[in-house]
Write an enzyme that holds these catalytic residues in place. Structure first.
Site, PDB file in Angstrom:
ATOM      1  N   HIS A 207      13.904  11.807 -40.973  1.00 30.45           N
ATOM      2  CA  HIS A 207      14.450  11.250 -42.499  1.00 30.45           C
ATOM      3  C   HIS A 207      13.084  11.461 -43.187  1.00 30.45           C
ATOM      4  O   HIS A 207      12.220  10.573 -42.742  1.00 30.45           O
ATOM      5  CB  HIS A 207      15.150  10.171 -42.126  1.00 30.45           C
ATOM      6  CG  HIS A 207      15.880   9.859 -43.522  1.00 30.45           C
ATOM      7  ND1 HIS A 207      15.182   9.159 -44.620  1.00 30.45           N
ATOM      8  CD2 HIS A 207      17.400   9.922 -43.725  1.00 30.45           C
ATOM      9  CE1 HIS A 207      16.091   8.946 -45.659  1.00 30.45           C
ATOM     10  NE2 HIS A 207      17.459   9.380 -45.242  1.00 30.45           N
ATOM     11  N   HIS A 318      24.005   6.986 -49.642  1.00 32.36           N
ATOM     12  CA  HIS A 318      24.527   5.799 -50.614  1.00 32.36           C
ATOM     13  C   HIS A 318      25.388   6.029 -51.932  1.00 32.36           C
ATOM     14  O   HIS A 318      25.051   6.902 -52.631  1.00 32.36           O
ATOM     15  CB  HIS A 318      22.999   5.056 -51.086  1.00 32.36           C
ATOM     16  CG  HIS A 318      21.950   4.921 -49.891  1.00 32.36           C
ATOM     17  ND1 HIS A 318      20.685   4.651 -50.299  1.00 32.36           N
ATOM     18  CD2 HIS A 318      22.156   5.031 -48.739  1.00 32.36           C
ATOM     19  CE1 HIS A 318      20.081   4.704 -49.139  1.00 32.36           C
ATOM     20  NE2 HIS A 318      20.788   4.860 -48.147  1.00 32.36           N
ATOM     21  N   TYR A 331      26.652   1.045 -49.039  1.00 35.31           N
ATOM     22  CA  TYR A 331      27.501   1.661 -48.048  1.00 35.31           C
ATOM     23  C   TYR A 331      29.001   1.057 -48.090  1.00 35.31           C
ATOM     24  O   TYR A 331      29.720   0.752 -47.319  1.00 35.31           O
ATOM     25  CB  TYR A 331      27.096   1.374 -46.807  1.00 35.31           C
ATOM     26  CG  TYR A 331      25.838   2.225 -46.346  1.00 35.31           C
ATOM     27  CD1 TYR A 331      26.242   3.575 -46.108  1.00 35.31           C
ATOM     28  CD2 TYR A 331      24.498   1.729 -46.442  1.00 35.31           C
ATOM     29  CE1 TYR A 331      24.837   4.315 -45.787  1.00 35.31           C
ATOM     30  CE2 TYR A 331      23.537   2.718 -46.188  1.00 35.31           C
ATOM     31  CZ  TYR A 331      23.566   4.059 -45.669  1.00 35.31           C
ATOM     32  OH  TYR A 331      22.632   4.838 -45.544  1.00 35.31           O
TER      33      TYR A 331
HETATM   34 MN   LIG Z   1      19.188   9.316 -46.551  1.00 35.78          MN
END
Ligand SMILES: [Mn+2]
Length: 360
Positions: A207, A318, A331
């Protein structure tokens, strides 16, 4: 593509699986074991239990995010081999349970950072916001206080209490670790695990940094396409891949996502889809997913993903907090559900317009 939704488990998530299942076109969740500390082995029985709880709601466990990397591995201390052995065992155990995707990050101390978790938008909804000017005035340990004071009691991944207690010790571990060392430590890790991933059919997806620039003087090695290509070259294997997080990379206007997708397309193993709105120099908020709401062209991004033939797991990242929902910042159910419907719409439009173009 397989359409997923991040889910923190029955204990850690405010959203029951039965609600996730009602999202049109959903295939499954990307799960985690929240009780696991970095470096722990994930046992087959624990993974099976998670998988069963997902399958009972007729969803699939599409992958894991994250299996966190122990600081000894990232900092390259002498204990790292022990923790890499543990990581390899976790890869084998996930494979034995039919889980074939691991999202991970290789960032010292701060996995992600924001300076406001409930920035109020003009319409009364709330967004996560990052402002470098606030961080510039801050001691790194104050970041924990800030995040905790705004987390509304939810346990936020990467900001665990245990890590705060060890904060100063952690800063010491990373003393002298620069970009080059950190990269070499990642290379050491990947060279050991990727052959196992190949054998076990488990794809790794690193990530990017969020935000994608250096903060608190700590090294960052997943900020842009140059970084990503360097990582992909460590082990040239489809199992050594990336998570294309559009909101993380996209927070730097220098990162052209369409270009990045074309440059690393065959190594994108996982996609996080969200938009950000630039609000000034090194200042942005996480907007709703639509192109019209932020600074990124989401149609162009989806089109590029189709062009490079991406057919893996994609999920809305998100969302805002809307309609009075009480949920972990970023979330909640509602805005992410709107987001996934939007991306499915974009995908259908891109696919059908291409087919039409072919038949004309
Ligand atoms: Mn992400």
């Amino acid at each position: 593509m397989r359409w997923g939704f991040r889910w923190y488990g029955e204990q850690g998530d405010s959203i029951p699986l039965k609600n996730i299942r009602q999202i049109p076109g959903i295939n499954g969740v990307i799960g985690t074991l929240l009780n696991k500390m970095p470096g722990d082995v994930w046992e087959v029985s624990e993974i099976e239990e998670l998988k069963q709880s997902v399958q009972i709601e007729e969803l699939n466990l599409l992958g894991i995010e994250s299996v966190a990397i122990h600081d000894a591995i990232k900092a390259g201390t002498k204990e790292r081999d022990h923790y890499i052995d543990n990581y390899i065992q976790t890869i084998k155990n996930l494979s034995a349970c039919g889980v074939n995707l691991i999202c991970y990050s290789f960032k010292p101390i701060f996995g992600w950072a924001k300076t406001n978790l409930f920035y109020e938008n003009e319409d009364g909804s709330f967004s996560l916001l990052y402002d470098q000017a606030v961080v510039d005035d801050m001691d790194p340990s104050e970041m924990y206080t800030l995040i905790h004071s705004q987390s509304k009691g939810f346990k936020l991944p990467g900001w665990e209490e245990e890590r705060l207690q060890k904060f100063h010790q952690l800063m010491e571990i990373y003393e002298g670790v620069n970009e080059e060392n950190l990269f070499n430590n990642l290379a050491y890790f990947l060279k050991r695990i990727i052959p196992v991933c190949e054998e076990m059919d488990v794809k790794m997806a690193i990530h990017p940094d969020d935000p994608p620039w250096e903060i608190f003087g700590l090294p960052r090695i997943t900020k842009n396409v140059t970084d990503l290509k360097k990582i992909l070259a460590i082990v040239d294997s489809p199992y050594n891949g990336i998570t294309l997080c559009t909101g993380s990379l996209g927070a730097d206007p220098q990162n052209d996502l369409v270009k990045i997708i074309h440059e690393v397309g065959d190594r994108i193993n996982f996609v996080h889809f969200r938009n950000v709105l630039f609000m000034g120099d090194h200042k942005f908020k996480e907007s709703a997913h639509l192109t019209t709401e932020g600074s990124l062209d989401m149609y162009a991004i989806m089109n590029a993903l189709v062009e490079v033939g991406f057919d893996g797991v994609i999920r809305p990242d998100h969302g805002r907090t809307i309609w009075g929902e009480v949920a972990m910042p970023g979330y909640g159910l509602y805005d992410r559900a709107i987001g996934i419907s939007y991306l499915q719409g974009l995908h259908e439009a891109v696919i059908k317009s291409r087919l039409q173009g072919e038949s004309e």
